[in-house]
Each structure stands twice: as structure tokens, then as C-alpha cells.
Design a protein around this motif. Structure first.
Motif, PDB file in Angstrom:
ATOM      1  N   ALA A   1       0.827  -1.211   0.000  1.00 31.64           N
ATOM      2  CA  ALA A   1       0.000   0.000   0.000  1.00 31.64           C
ATOM      3  C   ALA A   1       0.856   1.254   0.000  1.00 31.64           C
ATOM      4  O   ALA A   1       0.538   2.247  -0.669  1.00 31.64           O
ATOM      5  CB  ALA A   1      -0.934  -0.004   1.206  1.00 31.64           C
ATOM      6  N   ASP A   2       1.962   1.241   0.735  1.00 31.17           N
ATOM      7  CA  ASP A   2       2.810   2.420   0.837  1.00 31.17           C
ATOM      8  C   ASP A   2       3.613   2.660  -0.441  1.00 31.17           C
ATOM      9  O   ASP A   2       3.737   3.802  -0.904  1.00 31.17           O
ATOM     10  CB  ASP A   2       3.768   2.268   2.026  1.00 31.17           C
ATOM     11  CG  ASP A   2       4.639   3.507   2.216  1.00 31.17           C
ATOM     12  OD1 ASP A   2       4.073   4.608   2.346  1.00 31.17           O
ATOM     13  OD2 ASP A   2       5.880   3.366   2.228  1.00 31.17           O
TER      14      ASP A   2
ATOM     15  N   ASP B   1     -13.828   9.904  13.430  1.00 27.79           N
ATOM     16  CA  ASP B   1     -12.805   9.928  14.478  1.00 27.79           C
ATOM     17  C   ASP B   1     -11.404  10.212  13.925  1.00 27.79           C
ATOM     18  O   ASP B   1     -10.593  10.854  14.592  1.00 27.79           O
ATOM     19  CB  ASP B   1     -12.788   8.599  15.231  1.00 27.79           C
ATOM     20  CG  ASP B   1     -13.865   8.533  16.300  1.00 27.79           C
ATOM     21  OD1 ASP B   1     -14.399   9.591  16.671  1.00 27.79           O
ATOM     22  OD2 ASP B   1     -14.184   7.424  16.762  1.00 27.79           O
ATOM     23  N   THR B   2     -11.118   9.725  12.720  1.00 26.77           N
ATOM     24  CA  THR B   2      -9.806   9.958  12.102  1.00 26.77           C
ATOM     25  C   THR B   2     -10.016  10.470  10.682  1.00 26.77           C
ATOM     26  O   THR B   2      -9.858   9.736   9.709  1.00 26.77           O
ATOM     27  CB  THR B   2      -8.960   8.671  12.086  1.00 26.77           C
ATOM     28  OG1 THR B   2      -9.709   7.627  11.451  1.00 26.77           O
ATOM     29  CG2 THR B   2      -8.595   8.245  13.479  1.00 26.77           C
TER      30      THR B   2
ATOM     31  N   SER C   1      -0.964  10.560   6.584  1.00 27.67           N
ATOM     32  CA  SER C   1      -1.845  10.115   7.662  1.00 27.67           C
ATOM     33  C   SER C   1      -2.166   8.629   7.589  1.00 27.67           C
ATOM     34  O   SER C   1      -2.622   8.038   8.569  1.00 27.67           O
ATOM     35  CB  SER C   1      -3.153  10.910   7.616  1.00 27.67           C
ATOM     36  OG  SER C   1      -3.877  10.611   6.419  1.00 27.67           O
ATOM     37  N   GLY C   2      -1.964   8.020   6.413  1.00 24.43           N
ATOM     38  CA  GLY C   2      -2.290   6.607   6.239  1.00 24.43           C
ATOM     39  C   GLY C   2      -3.713   6.362   5.802  1.00 24.43           C
ATOM     40  O   GLY C   2      -4.109   5.216   5.595  1.00 24.43           O
TER      41      GLY C   2
ATOM     42  N   VAL D   1      -7.024   2.813  -1.179  1.00 25.46           N
ATOM     43  CA  VAL D   1      -6.231   1.775  -1.843  1.00 25.46           C
ATOM     44  C   VAL D   1      -6.835   0.399  -1.587  1.00 25.46           C
ATOM     45  O   VAL D   1      -6.919  -0.439  -2.500  1.00 25.46           O
ATOM     46  CB  VAL D   1      -4.765   1.828  -1.373  1.00 25.46           C
ATOM     47  CG1 VAL D   1      -3.991   0.607  -1.873  1.00 25.46           C
ATOM     48  CG2 VAL D   1      -4.100   3.103  -1.860  1.00 25.46           C
ATOM     49  N   PHE D   2      -7.258   0.154  -0.345  1.00 25.43           N
ATOM     50  CA  PHE D   2      -7.895  -1.136  -0.045  1.00 25.43           C
ATOM     51  C   PHE D   2      -9.144  -1.339  -0.881  1.00 25.43           C
ATOM     52  O   PHE D   2      -9.333  -2.404  -1.484  1.00 25.43           O
ATOM     53  CB  PHE D   2      -8.250  -1.221   1.440  1.00 25.43           C
ATOM     54  CG  PHE D   2      -9.387  -2.164   1.714  1.00 25.43           C
ATOM     55  CD1 PHE D   2      -9.242  -3.538   1.504  1.00 25.43           C
ATOM     56  CD2 PHE D   2     -10.616  -1.692   2.156  1.00 25.43           C
ATOM     57  CE1 PHE D   2     -10.299  -4.407   1.723  1.00 25.43           C
ATOM     58  CE2 PHE D   2     -11.677  -2.548   2.386  1.00 25.43           C
ATOM     59  CZ  PHE D   2     -11.517  -3.916   2.173  1.00 25.43           C
TER      60      PHE D   2
END
Length: 500
Positions: free
Chosen positions: A45-46, A116-117, A307-308, A315-316
């Protein structure tokens, strides 16, 4: 020709080998296997996540060129052939095959993760975070998702146009393979398709089964856990084995139509008895926000804040759709004879996006309303007890809660059944050497794959963890990214050759 001669032994054996070689190590070493899969997900993913975003933009652009260009009126089939199914039946089958119970598992609570994020460096639990939270689920299940499904659907059309002998994913590269699917290149493409289908199917059932298990425990008073999840999978296998045995028109078609009506009734009930004005206003706001920022959302790589969010979610999802795309494409191709390219593109992107959006607009925004009015701490339940418990808490706030939970569970179970009987139908078709248009694979063959498909999701649930299931999807989708490029090139060249 007898059944033994009809079975493609290479494809059949390869698929069984994938299941065995994937599951045995994970069962024997669940802890180390789970850790390995999580690390693998983060690495892919990264380092390669941007490829998935580029693929989404390219798929939408290519389909727009097909639908509104000179090939839009090209018929999937021979001249003069009429559609095998009416618009309602066709829409119901493509929708049920394409989304499964995964939509039921994500629509009520996906907003909670974003609230929340949040993304775009927005403050957590702010008004702006709530706006994006109600929007991003619609985006993730919207046009791009159905574009990943639609591209292989159009590309596999040589099955009807060229009258190929079998319904296989390698038909999508007909021009590149020079019409010969039994070559090594064709075998490789079909092998990658089977890996993608097993990984995508395993992920879908891995997400939905714990939810169905928890809801069933709420109805019966039994204790939820892996044993009940195992029981849910077995019941699902029995139901979709029966549906597959009945065939496409008697089984899958009728089950899809029934479940579509059940889902619409459930959504209508929540809209009427819930905070109707809030749901309508929030839905309209979310659609406007998504359309206004569609390009930004589709191309946002989070390059500066890291931030991921993109790696964990967009991506998922794109990987999930890519892994599942060949299967949905094969199935929708099977039911789309007599329709034009334009009709298929607009129908899949239109019906599919609208159907998914309704779940997020009504069930998702209802859950958010409970959080914002402090009627229920949905996000606290989500964080402490997990998604299935949070969904149960949301449904318990509705009038006649037990009846609603029973209806929701039934719809989720039937969605799961319709997805996996479609998947087993396509696996059986791919492992059959000769299959004429309109002909079904052998019944025993379809039932066998209905049972075999349950093995991988049970293994993933045994290993445990959301990211473990996500990893299976990401890994199997990676080679299909490159097959997609070849598929689009082959399709455009074949169309140009046929319509000079």
C-alpha cells in the motif's frame, strides 16, 4: 461429451492448489501468518498505492470514451439479438453479485472511522469531519468501484461476439491472444483471475460473516464467536449450493430480485421512521460534496501529511474492486447478451452507484444521527467492541428492533448467498472446457465450488483481524492491475479492427 472431458483439469487443479497452499500455512501458524500479512499489506500500500488511484481514473476515462464514442452502439452479441433479461432483473443480478453482504457490513458504520480519524487534515469529530464522513463511503462504493467491474464486462464480450468456446476471463484479452485462450498467456490470465476471485470472495465473506453472526446471536441469545461464524458460513454454503443447483434463471435471478425488494423495503422503513429530514438533507449535501470534489478524492495521495488514510481505505477499496472485477465482469457479461456497450456502461455505473449510495445515505446517516444527538455512543462501541456490535446498537434504536434486526440479517445473508452462488457459477464456467452461450456448467461442478469458496474466508477469520482480510485482497489484486492495462488495449484494438 461426458463430464470428465468437459472439465478443464488445468484450471480446476490450479484453483484447488491455490486454496490448499494459501490456507494450510495460515492454519498451522496463525500468529506469524497474520503478522506477515499485515507487514505485506503496509509494504504494498505504501510503495504501490498510487498505481491503484491511477487505475481508477484511467478506468472511468476509458469507459466514458467507449460509451460516448463511436463504439457506444456496439452490441454484446450477434446483430438482432434481444436482451436475455429485463432491466429490473438485470439490475438486481448485477447489483447483488457486485456488492454482496459487504455493503451491509460497511454502510452503517464506515462513517464512524472517518469521523474519528478524518482526512484532508480536518479536525476529528468536527462539523467538517462529519460532512466528509457521510460522503466518503458513497465515493468508495460509487463510480470508480463500478468502473472496475464494468471494464472486464465489456472486454469479455468476445464470448458472444466471436462465439468463443468457453466463458473465461482470458476472453478479455482476445486480440492480444489472437483468439486462442488455451495458450500459456491465456492460462496465466485465467490463473490470476482465479486467485483474484478467491481472495476477493474470501475478503467479502470475512467482513460480512462476523456481522451476521453477531446479529443472529442478538436474536437467539446465543454467544457469538468463531463457532457461530463457522455455522453462518455453513448455512450460507447450503443456501447458495441450492441456488446454484437451480441454475441462473430459477436460482440466482429470483433470489436477486427477492433480495432487492427486501433491501428497498428495509431502507424505506428506516427513512420513514428515522430522522427523515436529517437523512434527506445530509444525503443531498453528501452527493454535492462528492461531485464537487470527485477529481480531488480520486487523485489524493496524501503525499504531505502521510496520515495513512489513503492506504488504509481508498487503496484497499480499489484493490477489492479490482480483485472482484473479473468475476463480476464474467457474470454480468453472462447476463448482458443483447445490450449495447453504452447501455452496459451507463447501467452498471448508474444502477450500481445509486444502489450503494442509498445504503450509505439512509443506514449510514441514521447511525451518524444517533452519534451527533448523543442518543448512542456509536463510535465508542465501534472502537471498544468492533463493527458488528456497533451495527447491532444502531439497529436496536429503531422501532420493532427485533423485527428490523431479523430483516437486516436476512438481507445480509441473502446478499452473501447471491454473491457466492454467482462466484461458484463463474468458477465452474472457467473450469469448463467448452460452454456455449446460454449454457450452464454442470450442477455438481457449481455446487462443488460453492463449498470450496468457504474454505479461505474461514481461514482468514481464524487468523483474525481486519487488516489480515484486507491484505488478502490487496495481494491478489496487484497482478490484475497489469492485466487491466492489457485488457483495455486489447479491447480498443479489437473494436477498431471489427469496425473499420
Amino acid at each position: 461429451m461426458n463430464n470428465k472431458q468437459q472439465i478443464d483439469r488445468v484450471s480446476f487443479g490450479a484453483c484447488i492448489s491455490i486454496i490448499v497452499l494459501s490456507c494450510i500455512p495460515l492454519i498451522m501458524y496463525p500468529d506469524s501468518g497474520g503478522t506477515f500479512l499485515v507487514d505485506l499489506y503496509n509494504l504494498i500500500a505504501d510503495k504501490l498505492g498510487y498505481l491503484y488511484l491511477m487505475a481508477g481514473l484511467a478506468a472511468i476515462g476509458f469507459l466514458a470514451w467507449l460509451a460516448f464514442g463511436r463504439f457506444g452502439k456496439v452490441l454484446l452479441g450477434q446483430q438482432g439479438e434481444k436482451p436475455d433479461f429485463g432491466n429490473l432483473s438485470w439490475a438486481a443480478m448485477l447489483f447483488c453479485a457486485g456488492i454482496g453482504a459487504g455493503l451491509m457490513a460497511w454502510a452503517p458504520i464506515e462513517w464512524g472511522y472517518y469521523y474519528d480519524t478524518p482526512l484532508f487534515d480536518v479536525a476529528a469529530r468536527s462539523v467538517e469531519a462529519a460532512e466528509w464522513a457521510s460522503t466518503y463511503g458513497i465515493f468508495h462504493w460509487g463510480f470508480t468501484a463500478w468502473a472496475f467491474y464494468c471494464l472486464p464486462t465489456i472486454a469479455i464480450a468476445p464470448y458472444y461476439v466471436k462465439r468463443t468456446e468457453s466463458l473465461r476471463f482470458s476472453n478479455s484479452c482476445y486480440y492480444w491472444l489472437d483468439g486462442r485462450e488455451d495458450t500459456r498467456r491465456g492460462r496465466l490470465i485465467d490463473f490470476l483471475f482465479m486467485i483474484g476471485l478467491l481472495g476477493g470472495a474470501g475478503s467479502s465473506l470475512g467482513f460480512s460473516t462476523p456481522m451476521i453472526s453477531t446479529l443472529f446471536a442478538r436474536l437467539t441469545g446465543l454467544e457469538p464467536g468463531f463457532s457461530m461464524e463457522f455455522g453462518v458460513v455453513i448455512v450460507s454454503v447450503i443456501f447458495f449450493a441450492i441456488s446454484v443447483w437451480l441454475g441462473l434463471k430459477k436460482g440466482i435471478k429470483r433470489l436477486s430480485e427477492l433480495n432487492l425488494w427486501l433491501a428497498m423495503v428495509l431502507l424505506g422503513f428506516i427513512l420513514i421512521v428515522g430522522p427523515t429530514v436529517f437523512l434527506l438533507k445530509t444525503s443531498l449535501n453528501s452527493v454535492g460534496l462528492m461531485l464537487d470534489n470527485l477529481v480531488r478524492m480520486s487523485s489524493w495521495t496524501d503525499a504531505f501529511t502521510s496520515s495513512g488514510f489513503v492506504e488504509s481505505w481508498t487503496v484497499f477499496y480499489w484493490a477489492w474492486w479490482i480483485a472482484y472485477g473479473p468475476f463480476v465482469g464474467l457474470f454480468v457479461t453472462r447476463i448482458s447478451r443483447g445490450r449495447t456497450i453504452r447501455q452496459v456502461v451507463l447501467g452498471m455505473l448508474g444502477y450500481g452507484t445509486l444502489g450503494c449510495a442509498l445504503f450509505y445515505m439512509i443506514i449510514g446517516n441514521y447511525g451518524m444521527h444517533l452519534e451527533l444527538t448523543e442518543a448512542v455512543a456509536v463510535t465508542e462501541t465501534l472502537s471498544a467492541q468492533g463493527a458488528p456490535a456497533a451495527i447491532t446498537v444502531i439497529l436496536e434504536q429503531l422501532p420493532w428492533a427485533t423485527l428490523v434486526i431479523a430483516a437486516f440479517t436476512l438481507v445480509a445473508l441473502v446478499f452473501s448467498v447471491t454473491t457466492y452462488d454467482s462466484a461458484s457459477y463463474i468458477l465452474a464456467s472457467s473450469a469448463t472446457r467448452r460452454l456455449a452461450p446460454g449454457q450452464d456448467p454442470e450442477r455438481w461442478h457449481r455446487v462443488f465450488w460453492a463449498m470450496a469458496l468457504a474454505v479461505l474466508p474461514l481461514t482468514l477469520m481464524f487468523v483474525g483481524g481486519l487488516q489480515v482480510i484486507q491484505t488478502a485482497t490487496l495481494v491478489v489484486s496487484l497482478p490484475l492491475l497489469f492485466v487491466g492495462v492489457m485488457m483495455a488495449w486489447s479491447l480498443s484494438r479489437q473494436l477498431a479492427k471489427d469496425h473499420q
